[in-house]
Every structure is written in structure tokens, then in C-alpha cells.
Design a protein around this motif. Sequence first.
Motif, mmCIF file in Angstrom:
data_model
loop_
_atom_site.group_PDB
_atom_site.id
_atom_site.type_symbol
_atom_site.label_atom_id
_atom_site.label_comp_id
_atom_site.label_asym_id
_atom_site.label_seq_id
_atom_site.Cartn_x
_atom_site.Cartn_y
_atom_site.Cartn_z
ATOM 1 N N ALA A 157 -71.848 -98.473 -7.187
ATOM 2 C CA ALA A 157 -71.425 -97.630 -8.307
ATOM 3 C C ALA A 157 -70.066 -98.027 -8.873
ATOM 4 N N TYR B 142 -63.383 -101.905 -16.125
ATOM 5 C CA TYR B 142 -62.506 -100.738 -16.213
ATOM 6 C C TYR B 142 -61.455 -100.981 -17.296
ATOM 7 N N SER C 104 -63.107 -87.254 -12.544
ATOM 8 C CA SER C 104 -63.647 -86.989 -11.208
ATOM 9 C C SER C 104 -62.541 -86.583 -10.233
ATOM 10 N N HIS D 78 -63.641 -96.619 -15.453
ATOM 11 C CA HIS D 78 -64.887 -97.361 -15.626
ATOM 12 C C HIS D 78 -65.381 -97.163 -17.056
ATOM 13 N N HIS E 133 -70.357 -97.590 -18.375
ATOM 14 C CA HIS E 133 -71.304 -96.490 -18.558
ATOM 15 C C HIS E 133 -70.518 -95.185 -18.661
ATOM 16 N N ASN F 249 -70.328 -92.874 -15.656
ATOM 17 C CA ASN F 249 -69.723 -93.356 -14.411
ATOM 18 C C ASN F 249 -68.238 -93.000 -14.414
ATOM 19 N N SER G 20 -65.980 -93.536 -12.079
ATOM 20 C CA SER G 20 -65.168 -94.311 -11.139
ATOM 21 C C SER G 20 -63.834 -94.679 -11.789
ATOM 22 N N GLY H 204 -64.951 -93.795 -6.372
ATOM 23 C CA GLY H 204 -66.281 -93.781 -6.960
ATOM 24 C C GLY H 204 -66.493 -92.632 -7.928
ATOM 25 N N PRO H 205 -67.696 -92.514 -8.491
ATOM 26 C CA PRO H 205 -67.999 -91.462 -9.471
ATOM 27 C C PRO H 205 -67.757 -90.050 -8.950
#
Length: 201
Positions: free
Chosen positions: A74, A79, A90, A119, A122, A125, A127, A142-143
Motif C-alpha cells: 500500500a 508522494y 490518516s 501519496h 491514488h 491512499n 499513506s 500506511g493508509p
Amino acid sequence: NNLAEGARQLLAAGADPNHKGRIRSTPADVARESRATHVLQVLREFAAQQQGAARRWHGRGITHIEVLRAGVEAVNGLYERRPSSEVPASFARVCEQELRTDAASTWEKLNGDGDWYRHCDHPANASYIYYNRGDKHWWIDGPSGLGAYKSPGPPHAPPANGVFPANAHGGWLVMEKGAEALSQPVLRILREGYDAGKWGA
């Protein structure tokens, strides 16, 4: 000289040469008191290298980071740089829903005034990559907002492939529980003056 070599390895692993610790003395203070001239020389060389690195990269900030080959899939991808005033979504979610802390003040404490990287392959996402000024590690989260990898390194740039050993095997340390056997990431750094559209060309 074993002491000098030990000092060199500690610095390479991310040790802070200005940390005073419980005895309230820096490594240089202790070396001078012990007349460890070889250790003092290592510390002086390290300081000169750090100053040189800062001069070389000054004015050529990182605009994008690409994460490749990470076993935690993921976090792979491109970035983009974001300002310190913007809190990762997040990260905020973890603070507010799990830790019950204020996201903005916690982010300021950890990230300071440094840029971070979101990130951008997407939209869903979440991240992100940032330099934690508390533990002096670069983190790839991570996400979920939880850490996937971390590695010690200088604040001006993350290590491309863990050149600053994070553990006995070197490289990025896998943080995700149950993922210890997964491969470490490789980072590609894109700085100002380069065209992100030609990435990988």
C-alpha cells in the motif's frame, strides 16, 4: 582504534552527537575529558560532513518521493510535498479516533516545521512520509495512519535504501505487525529543478 570505530558506527546508525544524556555531557565533552583524541577527530569529521550535506542541498528541496519494492504494498507509489501546516488525513484520524488527542498540536510536536509527503497516485491512499523530530527517524505511514517502515537519517532527506542501519540487518525497519519478513522499500528522490512528468525517464 576501537573507540573511534565505535563512535563512527554509532553516528552512522543515527546517534545524536549533541545529546547530553543523564550525565549532562556531550560525546565530545566525554572524549575531551578522557583524552580520546581519535574519537574527537571522528566527531569533527562527522560535523563537517553534516554541514557539507546541508550546504549542498540548501535551496534544492525535495518535491516528490517514489517508494518502490516495499513489501507493504500500500505504501508503494509517488508522494508529493506538502507544507507542515497541513496535517495528514490518516494521522488526524488516528489522533482523534484512537488516541483521543489533538491532531494539530501532536503533528506540530512530531513534524515541527518540516515538509512532508503525501501519496498522490491514488486519492484514496492516505499513506504519507515524514521526518519525526522526536525519534529522529523517517517514517513511511500506511493508509491507516500507522507506521509501515522507519529508518534513522538526516532531516534534509530520507535514506534511499536504508544506508543508515535501522536494525542488525540494516535498512528500513518494518513496523507493521506480522510483516517483518516483507521486503524493504527503495526510495527515489526528486528535487526542485526536475520535471516530475519525466519521472523515471
